[in-house]
Design a protein around this motif. Structure first.
Motif, PDB file in Angstrom:
ATOM      1  N   ALA A 131      -2.273   9.334   8.852  1.00 30.92           N
ATOM      2  CA  ALA A 131      -3.547   9.408   9.578  1.00 30.92           C
ATOM      3  C   ALA A 131      -3.348  10.011  10.965  1.00 30.92           C
ATOM      4  O   ALA A 131      -4.175  10.806  11.431  1.00 30.92           O
ATOM      5  CB  ALA A 131      -4.158   8.012   9.682  1.00 30.92           C
ATOM      6  N   ALA A 132      -2.245   9.651  11.633  1.00 30.90           N
ATOM      7  CA  ALA A 132      -1.974  10.204  12.958  1.00 30.90           C
ATOM      8  C   ALA A 132      -1.717  11.702  12.883  1.00 30.90           C
ATOM      9  O   ALA A 132      -2.166  12.473  13.751  1.00 30.90           O
ATOM     10  CB  ALA A 132      -0.773   9.488  13.575  1.00 30.90           C
ATOM     11  N   TYR A 133      -1.012  12.119  11.843  1.00 32.71           N
ATOM     12  CA  TYR A 133      -0.749  13.553  11.638  1.00 32.71           C
ATOM     13  C   TYR A 133      -2.062  14.310  11.406  1.00 32.71           C
ATOM     14  O   TYR A 133      -2.303  15.370  12.010  1.00 32.71           O
ATOM     15  CB  TYR A 133       0.214  13.725  10.472  1.00 32.71           C
ATOM     16  N   LYS A 174      -2.918   7.117   2.992  1.00 29.45           N
ATOM     17  CA  LYS A 174      -3.704   6.186   3.808  1.00 29.45           C
ATOM     18  C   LYS A 174      -2.836   5.471   4.835  1.00 29.45           C
ATOM     19  O   LYS A 174      -3.287   4.523   5.473  1.00 29.45           O
ATOM     20  CB  LYS A 174      -4.413   5.166   2.911  1.00 29.45           C
ATOM     21  N   SER A 175      -1.612   5.943   4.988  1.00 29.48           N
ATOM     22  CA  SER A 175      -0.694   5.296   5.917  1.00 29.48           C
ATOM     23  C   SER A 175      -1.049   5.648   7.363  1.00 29.48           C
ATOM     24  O   SER A 175      -1.634   6.700   7.632  1.00 29.48           O
ATOM     25  CB  SER A 175       0.746   5.720   5.632  1.00 29.48           C
ATOM     26  N   ALA A 234       0.813  -1.222   0.000  1.00 31.25           N
ATOM     27  CA  ALA A 234       0.000   0.000   0.000  1.00 31.25           C
ATOM     28  C   ALA A 234       0.843   1.267   0.000  1.00 31.25           C
ATOM     29  O   ALA A 234       0.315   2.353  -0.108  1.00 31.25           O
ATOM     30  CB  ALA A 234      -0.909   0.015   1.222  1.00 31.25           C
ATOM     31  N   LEU A 235       2.154   1.113   0.094  1.00 34.60           N
ATOM     32  CA  LEU A 235       3.001   2.296   0.152  1.00 34.60           C
ATOM     33  C   LEU A 235       3.195   2.905  -1.224  1.00 34.60           C
ATOM     34  O   LEU A 235       3.042   2.258  -2.253  1.00 34.60           O
ATOM     35  CB  LEU A 235       4.365   1.929   0.752  1.00 34.60           C
ATOM     36  N   VAL A 236       3.581   4.167  -1.227  1.00 37.66           N
ATOM     37  CA  VAL A 236       3.806   4.884  -2.467  1.00 37.66           C
ATOM     38  C   VAL A 236       5.013   4.305  -3.186  1.00 37.66           C
ATOM     39  O   VAL A 236       6.042   4.021  -2.578  1.00 37.66           O
ATOM     40  CB  VAL A 236       4.054   6.373  -2.173  1.00 37.66           C
ATOM     41  N   GLN A 237       4.914   4.117  -4.479  1.00 37.85           N
ATOM     42  CA  GLN A 237       6.027   3.585  -5.254  1.00 37.85           C
ATOM     43  C   GLN A 237       6.990   4.708  -5.620  1.00 37.85           C
ATOM     44  O   GLN A 237       6.584   5.848  -5.801  1.00 37.85           O
ATOM     45  CB  GLN A 237       5.506   2.902  -6.521  1.00 37.85           C
TER      46      GLN A 237
END
Length: 308
Positions: free
Chosen positions: A205-207, A200-201, A22-25
Motif C-alpha cells: 500500500a505504501a508503494y 493488501k499488505s 493475511a500474508l501470501v502462502q
C-alpha cells in the motif's frame, strides 16, 4: 561470539498469527532429485569450510539453501519470505508447473560482514567482489550477496535487498543469455518482493501511494527510465513500470520483451527503446495506458497464483 557452522535444519513451519494470516502462502514443494540436492548441500558446505567463516547458520527450504552469519533466529525467519517469492516470480516469467530456472535448489550465501563477503567471492568464485554475484546455470546454482545497497541502513532493510536479489535471480536464470538494463532487473526483483508481501499488505500500500504521488506530480513517465541514468525517484517508477509490464494488461508481451535482450549473431544487444518500440510499448498513448492502469481505469493487475 560466533558459533561453529550450524547443522542443516529441516524447513520450519511458520506458526500463524492474526497478522500473518493475511500474508501470501508459499508455493507447494517441488519434485526434486534427492541425490542432486544432497550434492548441492555438500558443495555449499565445502565452500563455507574452504573460506573458514565462523558462525554460519544454514537452513533448507523447499526451494532454497540459505546460509548466513546472521544469528540463527534471523536466518530461520528468512525461510517464509523466500518461499513466498517463488509463485510470484514464476507467474511473471510464465514458468510452467513447479519448474525453476535452475537445477535443484538455489544456494544463497548472505554475508553481511564485508570481510567475510570479500573472502568468499575471492577464494570461492575467483572474482572481484561486487554487491551480488550470481552463478545460476551451474550444477550447484549459487547467489552470494552482502546485502549492501544505497539506502539500506538497517539489517531489516538489507534483508529486503537480499530477497529482491533472489527474485531477480529468477529473471536472470530464466533468460541467461539476455543482458537487461538495470531498471528492469532491479524493478523486477523489488516488485516481486512487494507483491509477495500481499497486495493488501502495508508495504504494498505504501508503494502504491508513492506511485500515485508520481502521477499527481506529473513529473515522471516510463520513458524517463530509458536514459543513461535513473531519474530521482526512479526506483519507484521502475517498480511500477515493470509491474505494469509483468503483471498488468501487457503481461502477455513480457516474455517477448525479455527474450529480445539476447545478443544477436553479431553480439549486438538491442536497446530497450528499440525493443519497446517493436512491441508497441512506447509513446504518449502507452504512457497514458500505464497511468490509467495505476489509477484503476484499466483491468486490475495480474493475480499471483497464491492464496491470500
Amino acid at each position: 561470539m560466533r558459533t561453529p557452522l550450524a547443522a542443516w535444519t529441516a524447513p520450519l513451519v511458520l506458526l500463524g498469527t492474526t497478522a500473518a494470516a493475511a500474508l501470501v502462502q508459499p508455493a507447494a514443494p517441488p519434485k526434486l532429485d534427492p541425490a542432486l540436492v544432497q550434492k548441492q548441500k555438500e558443495q555449499l558446505k565445502g565452500h563455507l569450510a574452504k573460506v573458514k567463516i565462523s558462525g554460519v547458520h544454514v537452513v533448507e527450504t523447499p526451494h532454497f539453501l540459505f546460509a548466513s552469519t546472521l544469528e540463527g533466529g534471523k536466518v530461520q525467519a528468512m525461510q517464509g519470505p523466500l518461499e513466498k517469492l517463488v509463485p510470484v516470480a514464476r507467474s511473471a516469467l510464465a514458468l510452467p508447473g513447479d519448474e525453476m530456472p535452475w537445477a535443484g535448489k538455489l544456494a544463497i550465501c548472505y554475508l553481511p560482514e564485508p570481510r567475510d563477503f570479500r573472502t568468499f567471492v575471492r577464494e570461492v568464485l575467483r572474482e572481484q567482489p561486487e554487491r551480488v554475484h550470481y552463478r545460476l546455470n551451474a550444477e550447484a546454482p549459487l547467489l552470494v550477496t552482502s546485502g549492501q545497497a544505497i539506502g539500506a541502513a538497517t539489517e531489516a532493510e538489507r534483508q529486503q535487498v537480499v530477497l529482491a536479489q533472489v527474485a531477480e535471480a529468477f529473471l536472470r536464470g530464466r533468460y541467461p543469455q539476455s543482458q537487461f538494463p538495470a531498471w528492469l532487473t532491479g524493478g523486477f526483483g523489488r516488485v516481486c518482493l512487494l507483491r509477495a508481501d500481499g497486495l493488501k499488505s502495508p508495504r504494498y500500500a505504501a508503494y502504491r501511494k508513492q506511485v500515485l504521488q508520481l502521477i499527481r506530480e506529473n513529473r515522471l513517465k516510463p520513458s524517463d527510465l530509458l536514459g543513461e541514468q535513473l531519474p530521482e525517484r526512479g526506483e519507484v517508477l521502475a517498480n511500477s513500470f515493470v509491474e505494469f509490464l509483468a503483471f498488468g494488461p501487457e503481461a502477455n508481451n513480457f516474455p517477448a520483451l525479455l527474450s529480445g535482450f539476447r545478443p544477436d549473431e553479431n553480439g549486438q544487444i538491442p536497446s530497450a527503446v528499440a525493443l519497446l518500440e517493436r512491441l508497441g510499448l512506447v509513446g504518449t498513448a502507452f504512457e497514458e495506458r500505464w497511468r490509467n492502469w495505476v489509477l484503476g481505469k484499466l483491468p486490475a493487475p495480474k493475480k499471483d497464483p497464491v492464496r491470500k
